[in-house]
Design a protein around this motif. Structure first.
Motif, mmCIF file in Angstrom:
data_model
loop_
_atom_site.group_PDB
_atom_site.id
_atom_site.type_symbol
_atom_site.label_atom_id
_atom_site.label_comp_id
_atom_site.label_asym_id
_atom_site.label_seq_id
_atom_site.Cartn_x
_atom_site.Cartn_y
_atom_site.Cartn_z
ATOM 1 N N SER A 1 0.910 -1.228 -0.068
ATOM 2 C CA SER A 1 -0.032 0.054 -0.153
ATOM 3 C C SER A 1 0.735 1.295 -0.197
ATOM 4 C CB SER A 1 -0.858 0.037 1.219
ATOM 5 O OG SER A 1 -0.254 -0.107 2.364
ATOM 6 N N GLN A 2 2.001 1.241 0.228
ATOM 7 C CA GLN A 2 3.113 2.298 -0.004
ATOM 8 C C GLN A 2 2.837 2.696 -1.395
ATOM 9 O OE1 GLN A 2 5.578 3.318 2.419
ATOM 10 N NE2 GLN A 2 6.878 4.429 0.911
ATOM 11 N N TYR A 3 2.442 2.081 -2.307
ATOM 12 C CA TYR A 3 2.312 2.536 -3.587
ATOM 13 C C TYR A 3 0.871 2.524 -3.783
ATOM 14 C CZ TYR A 3 7.376 2.215 -3.611
ATOM 15 O OH TYR A 3 8.654 2.262 -3.229
ATOM 16 N N ASN A 4 0.371 3.295 -3.574
ATOM 17 C CA ASN A 4 -1.416 3.547 -3.537
ATOM 18 C C ASN A 4 -2.024 3.319 -4.981
ATOM 19 O OD1 ASN A 4 -0.812 6.111 -3.898
ATOM 20 N ND2 ASN A 4 -2.691 6.711 -3.156
ATOM 21 N N LYS A 5 -1.342 3.811 -5.883
ATOM 22 C CA LYS A 5 -1.797 3.809 -7.276
ATOM 23 C C LYS A 5 -1.813 2.203 -7.680
ATOM 24 C CE LYS A 5 -0.889 8.383 -9.020
ATOM 25 N NZ LYS A 5 -0.685 9.065 -7.925
ATOM 26 N N PHE A 6 -0.737 1.504 -7.298
ATOM 27 C CA PHE A 6 -0.893 0.035 -7.531
ATOM 28 C C PHE A 6 -2.184 -0.755 -6.955
ATOM 29 C CE2 PHE A 6 1.941 -4.076 -7.217
ATOM 30 C CZ PHE A 6 1.542 -4.458 -8.572
ATOM 31 N N ILE A 7 -2.505 -0.401 -5.953
ATOM 32 C CA ILE A 7 -3.623 -0.922 -5.181
ATOM 33 C C ILE A 7 -4.901 -0.464 -6.133
ATOM 34 C CG2 ILE A 7 -5.088 -1.088 -3.077
ATOM 35 C CD1 ILE A 7 -2.333 -2.368 -3.044
ATOM 36 N N GLN A 8 -4.991 0.750 -6.357
ATOM 37 C CA GLN A 8 -6.076 1.362 -7.325
ATOM 38 C C GLN A 8 -6.109 0.736 -8.422
ATOM 39 O OE1 GLN A 8 -5.405 5.627 -7.405
ATOM 40 N NE2 GLN A 8 -5.418 5.759 -5.149
ATOM 41 N N ALA A 9 -5.135 0.292 -9.167
ATOM 42 C CA ALA A 9 -4.704 -0.342 -10.376
ATOM 43 C C ALA A 9 -5.152 -1.885 -10.400
ATOM 44 C CB ALA A 9 -3.556 -0.486 -11.131
ATOM 45 N N PHE A 10 -5.081 -2.499 -9.156
ATOM 46 C CA PHE A 10 -5.597 -3.826 -8.900
ATOM 47 C C PHE A 10 -7.237 -3.852 -8.880
ATOM 48 C CE2 PHE A 10 -1.568 -5.917 -7.917
ATOM 49 C CZ PHE A 10 -1.965 -7.467 -8.257
ATOM 50 N N ALA A 11 -7.717 -2.820 -8.072
ATOM 51 C CA ALA A 11 -9.115 -2.671 -7.814
ATOM 52 C C ALA A 11 -9.838 -2.410 -9.341
ATOM 53 C CB ALA A 11 -9.437 -1.709 -6.960
ATOM 54 N N ALA A 12 -9.059 -1.554 -10.196
ATOM 55 C CA ALA A 12 -9.657 -1.471 -11.300
ATOM 56 C C ALA A 12 -9.753 -2.581 -12.345
ATOM 57 C CB ALA A 12 -8.875 -0.388 -12.304
ATOM 58 N N VAL A 13 -8.578 -3.648 -12.149
ATOM 59 C CA VAL A 13 -8.706 -4.745 -12.970
ATOM 60 C C VAL A 13 -9.760 -5.621 -12.523
ATOM 61 C CG1 VAL A 13 -7.289 -6.616 -13.530
ATOM 62 C CG2 VAL A 13 -6.479 -4.638 -13.695
ATOM 63 N N LYS A 14 -10.024 -5.913 -11.224
ATOM 64 C CA LYS A 14 -10.914 -6.527 -10.586
ATOM 65 C C LYS A 14 -12.421 -6.183 -10.980
ATOM 66 C CE LYS A 14 -7.951 -9.518 -8.405
ATOM 67 N NZ LYS A 14 -7.800 -11.105 -8.978
ATOM 68 N N LYS A 15 -12.409 -5.091 -10.992
ATOM 69 C CA LYS A 15 -13.772 -4.397 -11.268
ATOM 70 C C LYS A 15 -13.940 -4.741 -12.684
ATOM 71 C CE LYS A 15 -16.530 -0.193 -11.806
ATOM 72 N NZ LYS A 15 -16.422 1.457 -11.341
ATOM 73 N N ALA A 16 -12.999 -4.828 -13.710
ATOM 74 C CA ALA A 16 -13.341 -5.133 -15.023
ATOM 75 C C ALA A 16 -13.623 -6.435 -15.284
ATOM 76 C CB ALA A 16 -12.008 -4.499 -15.909
ATOM 77 N N ALA A 17 -13.040 -7.457 -14.618
ATOM 78 C CA ALA A 17 -13.211 -8.758 -14.799
ATOM 79 C C ALA A 17 -14.711 -9.241 -14.063
ATOM 80 C CB ALA A 17 -12.281 -9.269 -13.709
#
Length: 468
Positions: free
Chosen positions: A40-56
């Motif tokens: 979570s130090q790199y919060n944009k990475f977490i946001q990107a994971f959420a975007a991928v899971k949402k798209a899936a």
């Protein structure tokens, strides 16, 4: 503290009842206590994971693979994660084994338990929504992790792009401001020929702009993803049409030109895009370090150095020498550049070490790229705001050094020939006589001709010479 019991293929473990993560995240926390830095130090990475899971989830819903009563809370949970509401639940260390599986499972479990909570169920009720059967449906770490990584890299690159554009503009502005300040250029740290201070700063702006353009190109390359590849690129455990649909939905969610790679087997095993980005960050760092070293040289002194420019004073420079002020901002930037150059070697070796159908070293690649993008972006902002914008020129000092240099006699060569000009310079150095006097004594040129020919303002561009 109360606990709930979860199980996986290795057995059962107790997980804190309040935790949104689950058993696989817990195992990763125990196995990979390495850097002390959570992902979570790199919060944009977490946001990107959420975007991928949402798209899936949306793609699986549209294709009839997920029921609406399961898909909808998953989609809402993804929105919450992307909004930063659950950052404190992404605790896996940035460096871990398993090609990023721990981060993917961390995301699956957090999204799953948040979805259960939204439905009014207790965390851990995986008989209703399951981290793997539902949140990870039609996916593998091997396509989710690199897709999220590429999206996050684009988002972080946008921050760097803006910083570089602002630095470029500030350097162009200094180029205009110093366009009439004539000074001596130097090659091999020795006197060369006249130049303007403005030309030097404009050249800095141009070299920064080259990397602005290259970064825009790399960002486009990163938007080609392997989502839908699942494990090795064959799309196993997904239904026909899923990959293309998920990528299309992901493009809408992220507002990026996401497209699916033409060959998913190649895209799953290759790390070339990361090497390209890392190489560009190294190139930018090399350039910025060079610029900063130039600034330190031109501002050196102030009484016994070049002292052609003044850097804005930022802080007292010594605990023992009163009044000393150091070029601390360029020094800081140069150290950042050294770090990025070292990071590039790590990315290079990690990309090279990929074997067969997968590169398992995504975590170290992501860690080094995120760090490089972050520190470089902040360093560039600081360089512009706390150094470049406040630089002033010492006109008189530049003129003094110019007049005291024999470098201007370079302009004699087209008029009297290189060998004759070299003899004149040597005699002037040995006899300590002015060049004009030596020329006149040898009958090569009158003082009036000399002053006309060696007018520094006329030595800044090509011109026509009259042969003698």
């Amino acid at each position: 503290m109360t606990y709930r019991t979860e199980h996986d293929s290795l057995g059962e473990r107790k997980v804190p009842e309040s935790a949104y993560y689950g058993i696989q995240t817990l195992r990763a926390l125990e196995n990979f206590d390495v850097t002390g830095l959570p992902v979570s130090q790199y919060n944009k990475f977490i946001q990107a994971f959420a975007a991928v899971k949402k798209a899936a989830a949306l793609a699986n819903l549209e294709l009839g693979e997920l029921a609406p009563e399961v898909a909808e809370p998953i989609v809402q949970a993804c929105k919450d994660v992307r909004g930063g509401l659950l950052d404190d639940q992404f605790l896996v260390d940035v460096i871990q084994g398993g090609a990023g599986t721990s981060v993917n499972m961390n995301a699956n479990e957090v999204i799953c338990n948040r979805a259960l909570e939204l439905m009014g169920h207790a965390k851990g009720r995986y008989d209703i929504i399951h981290p793997l059967n539902h949140v990870n449906l039609s996916q593998s770490t091997n396509d989710v992790y690199p897709t999220a990584l590429r999206i996050a890299l684009v988002w972080y690159s946008k921050d760097l792009l803006l910083a570089l554009q602002e630095l470029r503009d500030a350097l162009y502005e200094k180029g205009e401001q110093f366009s009439n300040v004539i000074k001596m250029a130097r090659t091999q740290l020795q006197d060369a020929v006249p130049i303007t201070l403005g030309a030097e700063f404009t050249a800095y702006a141009v070299t920064v702009n080259e990397d602005v353009e290259r970064l825009e190109e790399v960002m486009k390359l990163l938007c080609e993803v392997n989502l839908g590849a699942t494990a090795v690129g064959t799309g196993i455990n997904s239904v026909p049409g899923y990959g293309a649909l998920a990528c299309s939905i992901l493009a809408d969610i992220t507002d990026l030109p996401i497209k699916q790679s033409a060959n998913l087997v190649e895209a799953t095993s290759d790390a070339g895009a990361y090497v390209t980005l890392s190489g560009l960050l190294k190139r930018t760092s090399v350039k910025l370090s060079k610029i900063c070293n130039d600034l330190r040289l031109m501002s050196s002194g102030p009484f016994t150095g070049l002292h052609e420019i003044n850097l804005p004073p930022m802080q007292p420079g010594s605990s023992i020498m009163p009044g000393k002020v150091n070029p601390v901002i360029p020094e800081m930037v140069t150290q950042v550049c050294y770090q990025i150059i070292g990071n590039d070697m790590t990315v290079t070796m990690a990309a090279e070490a990929g074997q067969l159908e997968l590169n398992v070293f995504g975590p170290i690649i992501s860690f080094n790229l995120f760090q490089s993008l972050g520190v470089l972006t902040r360093a560039v902002h600081t360089l512009r705001k706390r150094c470049i914008e406040g630089i002033t020129a010492n006109h008189e000092r530049c003129l003094e050094l110019l007049k005291g240099s024999l470098g201007v006699v370079t302009a004699l060569a087209p008029a009297i020939g290189y060998e004759a000009a070299a003899r004149v310079v040597k005699e002037a150095q040995e006899s300590k006589k002015p060049v004009a006097e030596v020329l006149d004594a040898q009958g090569l040129m009158t003082a009036e001709e000399y002053n006309e020919l060696l007018d520094p303002s006329k030595m800044l561009a090509p011109r026509q010479f009259r042969k003698r």
